[in-house]
Design a protein around this motif. Structure first.
Motif, PDB file in Angstrom:
ATOM      1  N   ARG A  68      42.753  34.272  28.401  1.00 54.76           N
ATOM      2  CA  ARG A  68      41.924  35.260  29.091  1.00 54.76           C
ATOM      3  C   ARG A  68      41.401  34.751  30.439  1.00 54.76           C
ATOM      4  O   ARG A  68      41.049  35.541  31.304  1.00 54.76           O
ATOM      5  CB  ARG A  68      40.752  35.688  28.201  1.00 54.76           C
ATOM      6  N   LYS A  69      41.369  33.436  30.623  1.00 53.45           N
ATOM      7  CA  LYS A  69      40.972  32.885  31.917  1.00 53.45           C
ATOM      8  C   LYS A  69      42.029  33.172  32.985  1.00 53.45           C
ATOM      9  O   LYS A  69      41.738  33.143  34.184  1.00 53.45           O
ATOM     10  CB  LYS A  69      40.756  31.371  31.812  1.00 53.45           C
ATOM     11  N   LEU A  70      43.254  33.444  32.519  1.00 52.55           N
ATOM     12  CA  LEU A  70      44.384  33.594  33.429  1.00 52.55           C
ATOM     13  C   LEU A  70      44.965  34.991  33.470  1.00 52.55           C
ATOM     14  O   LEU A  70      45.552  35.388  34.475  1.00 52.55           O
ATOM     15  CB  LEU A  70      45.511  32.627  33.028  1.00 52.55           C
ATOM     16  N   SER A  71      44.837  35.731  32.390  1.00 54.04           N
ATOM     17  CA  SER A  71      45.623  36.957  32.270  1.00 54.04           C
ATOM     18  C   SER A  71      44.914  38.003  31.406  1.00 54.04           C
ATOM     19  O   SER A  71      44.131  37.672  30.518  1.00 54.04           O
ATOM     20  CB  SER A  71      46.981  36.627  31.650  1.00 54.04           C
ATOM     21  N   LYS A  72      45.250  39.273  31.676  1.00 55.25           N
ATOM     22  CA  LYS A  72      44.761  40.393  30.871  1.00 55.25           C
ATOM     23  C   LYS A  72      45.839  40.880  29.908  1.00 55.25           C
ATOM     24  O   LYS A  72      45.733  41.982  29.359  1.00 55.25           O
ATOM     25  CB  LYS A  72      44.321  41.536  31.787  1.00 55.25           C
ATOM     26  N   ASN A 127      51.655  37.748  37.551  1.00 54.11           N
ATOM     27  CA  ASN A 127      50.686  37.440  38.593  1.00 54.11           C
ATOM     28  C   ASN A 127      50.222  36.001  38.519  1.00 54.11           C
ATOM     29  O   ASN A 127      49.099  35.693  38.925  1.00 54.11           O
ATOM     30  CB  ASN A 127      49.487  38.398  38.504  1.00 54.11           C
ATOM     31  N   LEU A 128      51.079  35.123  37.984  1.00 54.41           N
ATOM     32  CA  LEU A 128      50.716  33.719  37.853  1.00 54.41           C
ATOM     33  C   LEU A 128      51.824  32.840  38.417  1.00 54.41           C
ATOM     34  O   LEU A 128      53.009  33.096  38.225  1.00 54.41           O
ATOM     35  CB  LEU A 128      50.493  33.351  36.379  1.00 54.41           C
ATOM     36  N   ASN A 137      46.386  32.266  40.289  1.00 52.68           N
ATOM     37  CA  ASN A 137      46.265  33.617  39.748  1.00 52.68           C
ATOM     38  C   ASN A 137      46.234  34.614  40.902  1.00 52.68           C
ATOM     39  O   ASN A 137      45.278  34.648  41.682  1.00 52.68           O
ATOM     40  CB  ASN A 137      44.993  33.732  38.905  1.00 52.68           C
ATOM     41  N   ILE A 138      47.285  35.415  40.992  1.00 50.73           N
ATOM     42  CA  ILE A 138      47.413  36.363  42.088  1.00 50.73           C
ATOM     43  C   ILE A 138      46.430  37.525  41.941  1.00 50.73           C
ATOM     44  O   ILE A 138      46.052  38.156  42.916  1.00 50.73           O
ATOM     45  CB  ILE A 138      48.871  36.866  42.170  1.00 50.73           C
ATOM     46  N   ASN A 139      45.991  37.786  40.705  1.00 51.39           N
ATOM     47  CA  ASN A 139      45.067  38.902  40.469  1.00 51.39           C
ATOM     48  C   ASN A 139      43.726  38.701  41.156  1.00 51.39           C
ATOM     49  O   ASN A 139      43.149  39.637  41.699  1.00 51.39           O
ATOM     50  CB  ASN A 139      44.831  39.088  38.968  1.00 51.39           C
ATOM     51  N   ASP A 140      43.201  37.475  41.095  1.00 50.76           N
ATOM     52  CA  ASP A 140      41.853  37.250  41.637  1.00 50.76           C
ATOM     53  C   ASP A 140      41.795  36.144  42.686  1.00 50.76           C
ATOM     54  O   ASP A 140      40.720  35.637  42.999  1.00 50.76           O
ATOM     55  CB  ASP A 140      40.865  36.950  40.507  1.00 50.76           C
ATOM     56  N   ASN A 141      42.975  35.755  43.233  1.00 50.37           N
ATOM     57  CA  ASN A 141      43.023  34.733  44.288  1.00 50.37           C
ATOM     58  C   ASN A 141      42.280  33.457  43.883  1.00 50.37           C
ATOM     59  O   ASN A 141      41.422  32.956  44.610  1.00 50.37           O
ATOM     60  CB  ASN A 141      42.423  35.269  45.597  1.00 50.37           C
ATOM     61  N   SER A 142      42.630  32.935  42.706  1.00 53.94           N
ATOM     62  CA  SER A 142      41.986  31.714  42.233  1.00 53.94           C
ATOM     63  C   SER A 142      43.035  30.693  41.825  1.00 53.94           C
ATOM     64  O   SER A 142      44.192  31.034  41.565  1.00 53.94           O
ATOM     65  CB  SER A 142      41.070  32.014  41.040  1.00 53.94           C
ATOM     66  N   ILE A 143      42.609  29.424  41.771  1.00 54.18           N
ATOM     67  CA  ILE A 143      43.460  28.342  41.300  1.00 54.18           C
ATOM     68  C   ILE A 143      42.732  27.645  40.158  1.00 54.18           C
ATOM     69  O   ILE A 143      41.538  27.365  40.256  1.00 54.18           O
ATOM     70  CB  ILE A 143      43.806  27.342  42.443  1.00 54.18           C
ATOM     71  N   GLU A 148      39.138  23.902  34.996  1.00 57.12           N
ATOM     72  CA  GLU A 148      38.330  24.136  36.198  1.00 57.12           C
ATOM     73  C   GLU A 148      38.989  25.228  37.038  1.00 57.12           C
ATOM     74  O   GLU A 148      40.213  25.330  37.101  1.00 57.12           O
ATOM     75  CB  GLU A 148      38.212  22.858  37.027  1.00 57.12           C
ATOM     76  N   LYS A 149      38.156  26.029  37.678  1.00 57.28           N
ATOM     77  CA  LYS A 149      38.674  27.152  38.446  1.00 57.28           C
ATOM     78  C   LYS A 149      37.897  27.304  39.745  1.00 57.28           C
ATOM     79  O   LYS A 149      36.679  27.128  39.770  1.00 57.28           O
ATOM     80  CB  LYS A 149      38.542  28.439  37.615  1.00 57.28           C
ATOM     81  N   VAL A 150      38.609  27.623  40.828  1.00 60.85           N
ATOM     82  CA  VAL A 150      37.948  27.834  42.114  1.00 60.85           C
ATOM     83  C   VAL A 150      38.581  29.038  42.800  1.00 60.85           C
ATOM     84  O   VAL A 150      39.794  29.264  42.708  1.00 60.85           O
ATOM     85  CB  VAL A 150      38.055  26.575  43.011  1.00 60.85           C
ATOM     86  N   GLU A 151      37.758  29.844  43.442  1.00 61.56           N
ATOM     87  CA  GLU A 151      38.250  31.011  44.154  1.00 61.56           C
ATOM     88  C   GLU A 151      38.683  30.633  45.568  1.00 61.56           C
ATOM     89  O   GLU A 151      38.099  29.751  46.193  1.00 61.56           O
ATOM     90  CB  GLU A 151      37.164  32.091  44.214  1.00 61.56           C
ATOM     91  N   LEU A 152      39.702  31.310  46.064  1.00 66.24           N
ATOM     92  CA  LEU A 152      40.262  31.027  47.385  1.00 66.24           C
ATOM     93  C   LEU A 152      40.028  32.214  48.320  1.00 66.24           C
ATOM     94  O   LEU A 152      39.965  33.355  47.880  1.00 66.24           O
ATOM     95  CB  LEU A 152      41.770  30.762  47.274  1.00 66.24           C
ATOM     96  N   THR A 153      39.936  31.911  49.604  1.00 63.85           N
ATOM     97  CA  THR A 153      39.892  32.985  50.591  1.00 63.85           C
ATOM     98  C   THR A 153      41.294  33.575  50.717  1.00 63.85           C
ATOM     99  O   THR A 153      42.278  33.013  50.209  1.00 63.85           O
ATOM    100  CB  THR A 153      39.442  32.464  51.963  1.00 63.85           C
TER     101      THR A 153
END
Length: 223
Positions: A68-72, A127-128, A137-143, A148-153
């Motif tokens: 769920r951290k990665l996909s719906k 989307n991965l 993750n292409i859905n929310d622009n995160s790595i 650990e997870k961080v959002e990208l611009t």
């Protein structure tokens, strides 16, 4: 053709599900290495997951949370632990349905078809992007990496996406600039430098040191 991932450690049950699913025209994959399921999930990129609760190493609730951290993607729990507490917990952890063992394979197929119809009435695709445990993750622009997870611009994401899609190959600065120009009227060369620097800092913050390497005079590469 929809792909279905079977996370079930009882080999007899898993094989019978795989056979029935295949007979109905789906592509099935059985997990056999239960120690680290996420890389296998990302590589197979399923449209639905069948997930047992009692598994070696970590239980199904753990893997549901990690997925769920990665996909719906729809997750259907299949378990003999079908008391109300487990059913409620499965749904609260992100499950979409619960099928109690023992079950009729025809009922399982009917549930799978119904969930797939509800979920994929519109066009969707993977989307991965994964590389050495790092998941973009292409859905929310995160790595994500090792929990650990961080959002990208927008620009950081485009740079990383381009490098991952060409992993093992050097991507020139010009090609990265063109990628950034796709939605921006003009991007100064210094903008690329700034974004690469910021991106590297974010990657290092989640343990991905030297993830992006510089090829002097040529560009950048992810090996």
């Amino acid at each position: 053709m929809h792909k279905i991932l079977i996370i079930e450690d009882d080999e007899i049950i898993a094989k019978s599900i795989e056979k029935e699913i295949s007979n109905w025209g789906f592509t099935a994959k059985r997990i056999t290495d239960f120690q680290d399921i996420i890389p296998q999930f990302v590589e197979f990129d399923p449209q639905l997951v069948l997930l047992d609760i009692t598994l070696p190493f970590f239980n199904g609730y753990h893997w549901c949370t990690e997925i769920r951290k990665l996909s719906k993607v729809p997750i259907v729990f299949i378990s003999s632990a079908s008391d109300n507490m487990n059913i409620v917990m499965a749904m609260n952890m992100g499950g979409d349905d619960f099928i109690a063992k023992p079950f009729d394979l025809h009922v399982l197929i009917a549930k799978i078809q119904a969930i797939l119809r509800r979920t994929y009435d519109f066009s969707t695709q993977s989307n991965l992007l994964e590389h050495n445990g790092a998941i973009l993750n292409i859905n929310d622009n995160s790595i994500s990496y090792k929990g650990e997870k961080v959002e990208l611009t927008k620009n950081e994401y485009k740079i990383l996406q381009t490098l991952l899609e060409n992993k093992g190959k050097t991507v020139s600065r010009d090609n990265l600039m063109i990628k950034l120009w796709e939605t921006d009227n003009y991007v100064e060369e210094n903008t690329l430098n700034v974004n690469i620097t910021r991106l590297r800092r974010k990657l290092e913050a989640i343990g991905l040191k030297n993830f992006i390497k510089t090829k002097k005079g040529l560009g950048y590469i992810i090996n």
